[in-house]
Design a protein around this motif. Structure first.
Motif, PDB file in Angstrom:
ATOM      1  N   LYS A 118       0.814  -1.215   0.000  1.00  0.00           N
ATOM      2  CA  LYS A 118       0.000   0.000   0.000  1.00  0.00           C
ATOM      3  C   LYS A 118       0.852   1.271   0.000  1.00  0.00           C
ATOM      4  CE  LYS A 118      -3.727  -2.321   2.542  1.00  0.00           C
ATOM      5  NZ  LYS A 118      -4.535  -2.324   3.783  1.00  0.00           N
ATOM      6  N   GLY A 119       2.169   1.120   0.091  1.00  0.00           N
ATOM      7  CA  GLY A 119       3.036   2.286   0.100  1.00  0.00           C
ATOM      8  C   GLY A 119       3.772   2.416   1.416  1.00  0.00           C
ATOM      9  N   PRO A 120       4.448   3.540   1.638  1.00  0.00           N
ATOM     10  CA  PRO A 120       5.247   3.718   2.850  1.00  0.00           C
ATOM     11  C   PRO A 120       4.387   3.880   4.093  1.00  0.00           C
ATOM     12  CG  PRO A 120       5.208   5.733   1.560  1.00  0.00           C
ATOM     13  CD  PRO A 120       4.543   4.689   0.729  1.00  0.00           C
ATOM     14  N   LEU A 121       5.049   3.890   5.232  1.00  0.00           N
ATOM     15  CA  LEU A 121       4.371   4.056   6.515  1.00  0.00           C
ATOM     16  C   LEU A 121       3.515   5.320   6.488  1.00  0.00           C
ATOM     17  CD1 LEU A 121       4.374   2.758   9.421  1.00  0.00           C
ATOM     18  CD2 LEU A 121       6.053   4.499  10.013  1.00  0.00           C
ATOM     19  N   PRO A 122       2.243   5.245   6.889  1.00  0.00           N
ATOM     20  CA  PRO A 122       1.345   6.403   6.780  1.00  0.00           C
ATOM     21  C   PRO A 122       1.766   7.616   7.604  1.00  0.00           C
ATOM     22  CG  PRO A 122       0.088   4.383   7.095  1.00  0.00           C
ATOM     23  CD  PRO A 122       1.524   4.032   7.321  1.00  0.00           C
ATOM     24  N   ILE A 123       2.456   7.418   8.725  1.00  0.00           N
ATOM     25  CA  ILE A 123       2.759   8.541   9.620  1.00  0.00           C
ATOM     26  C   ILE A 123       3.568   9.627   8.912  1.00  0.00           C
ATOM     27  CG2 ILE A 123       3.933   9.240  11.747  1.00  0.00           C
ATOM     28  CD1 ILE A 123       3.197   6.479  12.894  1.00  0.00           C
ATOM     29  N   PRO A 124       4.734   9.320   8.297  1.00  0.00           N
ATOM     30  CA  PRO A 124       5.469  10.393   7.617  1.00  0.00           C
ATOM     31  C   PRO A 124       4.753  10.941   6.392  1.00  0.00           C
ATOM     32  CG  PRO A 124       6.527   8.274   7.243  1.00  0.00           C
ATOM     33  CD  PRO A 124       5.495   8.057   8.279  1.00  0.00           C
ATOM     34  N   VAL A 125       3.992  10.079   5.695  1.00  0.00           N
ATOM     35  CA  VAL A 125       3.243  10.546   4.528  1.00  0.00           C
ATOM     36  C   VAL A 125       2.183  11.558   4.951  1.00  0.00           C
ATOM     37  CG1 VAL A 125       1.657   9.868   2.689  1.00  0.00           C
ATOM     38  CG2 VAL A 125       3.664   8.458   3.177  1.00  0.00           C
ATOM     39  N   ASP A 126       1.448  11.246   6.014  1.00  0.00           N
ATOM     40  CA  ASP A 126       0.416  12.172   6.497  1.00  0.00           C
ATOM     41  C   ASP A 126       1.041  13.441   7.075  1.00  0.00           C
ATOM     42  OD1 ASP A 126      -1.540  10.437   5.707  1.00  0.00           O
ATOM     43  OD2 ASP A 126      -1.968   9.659   7.703  1.00  0.00           O
ATOM     44  N   TYR A 127       2.185  13.301   7.734  1.00  0.00           N
ATOM     45  CA  TYR A 127       2.873  14.487   8.260  1.00  0.00           C
ATOM     46  C   TYR A 127       3.264  15.418   7.116  1.00  0.00           C
ATOM     47  CZ  TYR A 127       6.338  17.288  10.788  1.00  0.00           C
ATOM     48  OH  TYR A 127       7.039  18.337  11.338  1.00  0.00           O
ATOM     49  N   LEU A 128       3.742  14.831   6.037  1.00  0.00           N
ATOM     50  CA  LEU A 128       4.114  15.623   4.866  1.00  0.00           C
ATOM     51  C   LEU A 128       2.897  16.326   4.276  1.00  0.00           C
ATOM     52  CD1 LEU A 128       6.108  16.457   2.620  1.00  0.00           C
ATOM     53  CD2 LEU A 128       5.677  14.254   1.543  1.00  0.00           C
ATOM     54  N   LYS A 129       1.806  15.590   4.146  1.00  0.00           N
ATOM     55  CA  LYS A 129       0.586  16.157   3.554  1.00  0.00           C
ATOM     56  C   LYS A 129      -0.007  17.275   4.405  1.00  0.00           C
ATOM     57  CE  LYS A 129      -1.359  12.149   1.095  1.00  0.00           C
ATOM     58  NZ  LYS A 129      -2.519  11.215   1.101  1.00  0.00           N
ATOM     59  N   TYR A 130      -0.259  16.950   5.670  1.00  0.00           N
ATOM     60  CA  TYR A 130      -1.097  17.819   6.491  1.00  0.00           C
ATOM     61  C   TYR A 130      -0.311  18.852   7.290  1.00  0.00           C
ATOM     62  CZ  TYR A 130      -4.438  14.202   5.271  1.00  0.00           C
ATOM     63  OH  TYR A 130      -5.237  13.322   4.577  1.00  0.00           O
ATOM     64  N   TRP A 131       0.961  18.583   7.560  1.00  0.00           N
ATOM     65  CA  TRP A 131       1.755  19.517   8.338  1.00  0.00           C
ATOM     66  C   TRP A 131       2.657  20.375   7.442  1.00  0.00           C
ATOM     67  CZ3 TRP A 131       2.565  19.532  13.954  1.00  0.00           C
ATOM     68  CH2 TRP A 131       1.636  18.722  14.636  1.00  0.00           C
ATOM     69  N   ILE A 132       3.450  19.700   6.606  1.00  0.00           N
ATOM     70  CA  ILE A 132       4.430  20.445   5.808  1.00  0.00           C
ATOM     71  C   ILE A 132       3.769  21.134   4.611  1.00  0.00           C
ATOM     72  CG2 ILE A 132       6.647  20.355   4.606  1.00  0.00           C
ATOM     73  CD1 ILE A 132       6.733  19.597   7.581  1.00  0.00           C
ATOM     74  N   LYS A 133       3.139  20.358   3.744  1.00  0.00           N
ATOM     75  CA  LYS A 133       2.534  20.906   2.532  1.00  0.00           C
ATOM     76  C   LYS A 133       1.139  21.464   2.770  1.00  0.00           C
ATOM     77  CE  LYS A 133       6.136  19.783   0.139  1.00  0.00           C
ATOM     78  NZ  LYS A 133       7.070  20.847  -0.298  1.00  0.00           N
ATOM     79  N   GLN A 134       0.483  20.986   3.829  1.00  0.00           N
ATOM     80  CA  GLN A 134      -0.891  21.401   4.153  1.00  0.00           C
ATOM     81  C   GLN A 134      -1.802  21.244   2.938  1.00  0.00           C
ATOM     82  OE1 GLN A 134      -0.991  25.116   6.334  1.00  0.00           O
ATOM     83  NE2 GLN A 134       0.843  24.574   7.494  1.00  0.00           N
ATOM     84  N   ASP A 135      -1.657  20.078   2.324  1.00  0.00           N
ATOM     85  CA  ASP A 135      -2.421  19.730   1.126  1.00  0.00           C
ATOM     86  C   ASP A 135      -2.732  18.244   1.171  1.00  0.00           C
ATOM     87  OD1 ASP A 135      -3.471  19.176  -1.345  1.00  0.00           O
ATOM     88  OD2 ASP A 135      -1.720  19.827  -2.494  1.00  0.00           O
ATOM     89  N   PRO A 136      -3.993  17.868   1.474  1.00  0.00           N
ATOM     90  CA  PRO A 136      -4.335  16.444   1.598  1.00  0.00           C
ATOM     91  C   PRO A 136      -4.191  15.663   0.310  1.00  0.00           C
ATOM     92  CG  PRO A 136      -6.307  17.810   1.663  1.00  0.00           C
ATOM     93  CD  PRO A 136      -5.140  18.746   1.742  1.00  0.00           C
ATOM     94  N   ASN A 137      -4.069  16.358  -0.811  1.00  0.00           N
ATOM     95  CA  ASN A 137      -3.911  15.670  -2.093  1.00  0.00           C
ATOM     96  C   ASN A 137      -2.457  15.574  -2.537  1.00  0.00           C
ATOM     97  OD1 ASN A 137      -6.763  15.355  -2.555  1.00  0.00           O
ATOM     98  ND2 ASN A 137      -6.839  17.555  -2.971  1.00  0.00           N
ATOM     99  N   PHE A 138      -1.530  16.032  -1.707  1.00  0.00           N
ATOM    100  CA  PHE A 138      -0.118  16.008  -2.107  1.00  0.00           C
ATOM    101  C   PHE A 138       0.364  14.573  -2.262  1.00  0.00           C
ATOM    102  CE2 PHE A 138       4.457  16.055  -1.367  1.00  0.00           C
ATOM    103  CZ  PHE A 138       4.847  17.028  -2.275  1.00  0.00           C
TER     104      PHE A 138
END
Length: 272
Positions: free
Chosen positions: A94-114
């Protein structure tokens, strides 16, 4: 890993690899118990990984993971997990561990579609730098200057499981060593901060090692009863029974078995 191989390494292989590494190193501390006293010192040969079922591309990929992320010049950006840590977090279709992916989306990029796959070759370095710039002032915990904490009478016990699959124990080791450097060395800091490593213990608890640790009790007794902790006591409890019991020695000392008697008897271990 998927960028390197276009697929994750099969989880059965990763389980077999970890088992082979533990069997290879198990008795180096004098006890055959499935626990590696200090995985940071292990040297894993390609031959061992071949025998465990990896091909050369998978070996190269796994070594990059154990090396940890680097910048484009090969300089280390951060630490990775130890070779004794469970590797199942790396194996997912299913891809990489969700924690860093979600951190990237919602914290760093602030874009849920990133899409994390658009990061490119230097993606992690940019990701790390953005994270530091945005959130270090808010929740950074890497400041080794604890002079105000000490001045206010604070006491601190830090412990970290050496088989932690999520947070690299070497990061905590580096932090503690930075505290020693900034605060005047172990003789000066020993009256307010203690650090312990727990062999075989996963992220906060679990794993093969004894994970019930009397850290909080020791901290309370240090503050309220002036009982300065030296060793902590770690236990593995299964079905209500203590199956493994070990003392944890204050870093950089290691828990050494004297070679005689019951390995669950705390008196048969020394710190050195």
């Amino acid at each position: 890993m998927q960028e390197e191989l276009n697929k994750p390494i099969d989880n059965n292989k990763l389980v077999k690899i970890r088992k082979a590494i533990i069997e290879f190193a198990d008795e180096k501390d004098g006890i055959k118990d499935g626990l590696i006293n200090d995985p940071t010192t292990l040297e894993i040969s390609d031959e061992l990984l071949y025998q465990a079922g990896l091909d050369k591309d998978e070996i190269r990929t796994l070594r990059k993971i154990w090396q940890g992320p680097t910048d484009q010049n090969g300089k280390s950006l951060w630490f990775s997990i130890e070779p004794t840590a469970p590797l199942d977090v790396l194996a997912s279709n299913k891809g990489p561990l969700p924690i860093p992916v979600d951190y990237l989306k919602y914290w760093i990029k602030q874009d849920p579609n990133f899409d994390w796959k658009t990061l490119g070759y230097n993606g992690f370095e940019n990701y790390l730098n953005e994270s530091i710039e945005l959130f270090r002032p808010i929740m950074g915990t890497d400041n080794p200057d604890l002079s105000q904490f000490k001045k206010l009478g604070g006491k601190m016990i830090i412990w970290h499981g050496l088989d932690d699959r999520h947070i690299a124990p070497r990061g905590t080791i580096q932090y503690y060593n930075n505290v020693l450097k900034i605060m005047g060395g172990k003789d000066y800091t020993d009256n307010f901060i203690k650090f312990y490593l727990a062999p075989g213990v996963d992220h906060c608890n679990g794993g093969d090692g004894p994970d019930k640790i009397n850290g909080f009790e020791s901290l309370v007794n240090w503050v309220e009863k002036k009982e300065v902790p030296t060793r902590l006591i770690a236990k593995k409890i299964e079905n209500g029974q203590v199956t493994i019991q070990r003392p944890l020695c204050q870093y950089p000392e290691k828990t050494i078995y004297n070679g005689k008697g019951d390995t669950n008897n705390l008196e048969n271990f020394v710190c050195q």
